[in-house]
Design an enzyme around this catalytic site. Sequence first.
Site, short mmCIF file in Angstrom:
data_model
loop_
_atom_site.label_atom_id
_atom_site.label_comp_id
_atom_site.label_asym_id
_atom_site.label_seq_id
_atom_site.Cartn_x
_atom_site.Cartn_y
_atom_site.Cartn_z
N SER A 111 51.68 23.29 64.99
CA SER A 111 51.77 22.31 63.91
C SER A 111 50.38 21.85 63.47
CB SER A 111 52.66 21.15 64.35
OG SER A 111 53.03 20.34 63.27
N ASP A 227 62.59 25.28 59.72
CA ASP A 227 61.60 24.23 59.95
C ASP A 227 61.49 23.37 58.69
OD1 ASP A 227 59.33 22.69 60.40
OD2 ASP A 227 58.21 24.32 61.34
N HIS A 257 61.34 23.12 63.99
CA HIS A 257 59.88 23.09 64.02
C HIS A 257 59.28 23.49 65.36
CE1 HIS A 257 55.88 22.02 62.84
NE2 HIS A 257 55.79 20.97 63.66
#
EC number: 3.1.1.23
Length: 280
Positions: A111, A227, A257
């Site tokens: 991320s 996601d 995610h």
Amino acid sequence: MVSSTRSEHSFAGVGGVRIVYDVWTPDTDPRGVVVLAHGYAEHAGRYHHVAQRFGAAGLLVYALDHRGHGRSGGKRVHLRDLSEFVEDFRTLVGIAANDHPTLPRIVLGHSMGGGIVFAYGARYPGEYSAMVLSGPAVNAHDGVSPVLVAVAKVLGKLAPGIPVENLDADAVSRDPEVVAAYKADPMVHHGKLPAGIARALIGLGQSMPQRAAALTAPLLVVHGDKDRLIPVAGSRLLVDRVASEDVHLKVYPGLYHEVFNEPEQKLVLDDVTSWIVSHL
């Protein structure tokens, strides 16, 4: 299965901020080092199971808590410039290299951590052997109105601590136990995304095509196609722009995610571990 022993350490990051990091050392002679950067609002401890899986393959893992996150110093989730994250991460890579100079180094980020690792890799392409990105925040401005982008840039520079955006904790995983643990974790920041980090990620996304041209090392990108926090389109664009000739994008149908924390995490971790081992 081979296990890894976890130990805690620290170093002085940019501006003297105390950065805490963990090292997971496998019980057998290591054959490679993974240097890991976690995502926004979380901390390295959430990757203990990842480090254990890597340890079973003979991989050391070094993972820091970013400044303003977890056990590290600095104002909570406060950031003036992306370079602070990048240079802290580079220091950790250097520590790993000094500790194990003969072992190949794999850099891995999830991320926001994926954005940090991407920016690091583009700036310092000769310091690592290969890169793995999980749901990387490399195209954060995509789909955001130009007005909001402009506002985030101004606020991020003048008042980086101002909260600007809520993040949906239910979107991290389809596993309700993972979501519950995330919501209850006192080391996870549960407030809004601040303007400083928003500005940094937007700027990174806008410069991504140019930065990607500097990536020549082997690259694996893993992403869930459901996601909602970081859409997979950014990863597709990234793999099309990098200069490396050894690039692989693995998209997992139905996953959210945090692909390392989904019900299918064993499959994902096995895939990533196999790829890393094949690039030692």
